[in-house]
Design a protein around this motif. Structure first.
Motif, short mmCIF file in Angstrom:
data_model
loop_
_atom_site.label_atom_id
_atom_site.label_comp_id
_atom_site.label_asym_id
_atom_site.label_seq_id
_atom_site.Cartn_x
_atom_site.Cartn_y
_atom_site.Cartn_z
N ALA A 1 6.38 -7.57 -27.19
CA ALA A 1 6.19 -8.75 -26.35
C ALA A 1 6.06 -8.35 -24.88
O ALA A 1 5.20 -8.88 -24.16
CB ALA A 1 7.35 -9.73 -26.55
N ILE A 2 6.87 -7.42 -24.44
CA ILE A 2 6.78 -6.95 -23.05
C ILE A 2 5.46 -6.23 -22.81
O ILE A 2 4.81 -6.42 -21.78
CB ILE A 2 7.99 -6.06 -22.71
N ALA A 3 5.01 -5.45 -23.78
CA ALA A 3 3.73 -4.75 -23.65
C ALA A 3 2.57 -5.73 -23.61
O ALA A 3 1.63 -5.57 -22.82
CB ALA A 3 3.56 -3.76 -24.80
N ALA A 4 2.61 -6.77 -24.43
CA ALA A 4 1.55 -7.79 -24.42
C ALA A 4 1.53 -8.53 -23.10
O ALA A 4 0.46 -8.83 -22.55
CB ALA A 4 1.75 -8.76 -25.58
N PHE A 5 2.69 -8.85 -22.55
CA PHE A 5 2.76 -9.53 -21.26
C PHE A 5 2.22 -8.63 -20.15
O PHE A 5 1.44 -9.08 -19.30
CB PHE A 5 4.20 -9.94 -20.95
N ALA A 6 2.59 -7.37 -20.15
CA ALA A 6 2.10 -6.44 -19.13
C ALA A 6 0.59 -6.27 -19.24
O ALA A 6 -0.12 -6.22 -18.23
CB ALA A 6 2.80 -5.09 -19.28
#
Length: 64
Positions: A18-23
């Motif tokens: 989720a953090i990678a998708a947001f970044a």
């Protein structure tokens, strides 16, 4: 108790995804303009027709 040993790593992997998708979305500019798409629906003007491209000149044509 054993289920916690499996759920904790799974939840951490999902959090990382989720953090990678947001970044990725921030880097690609997905959040740059949040107002215009919401206001486009309120525009009553009909869509402008696209103009056809000019015909290409053939060899020997001088355009006159």
């Amino acid at each position: 108790m054993n289920i916690l040993l499996m759920l904790l790593p799974i939840s951490l992997v999902l959090l990382g995804l989720a953090i990678a998708a947001f970044a990725w979305a921030v880097r690609k500019g997905q959040f740059d303009d949040l107002d215009t798409p919401a206001l486009d629906i309120l525009d009553d003007a009909p869509p402008r027709p696209s103009t056809p491209p000019a015909p290409a000149l053939r060899e020997g044509d001088d355009g006159a």
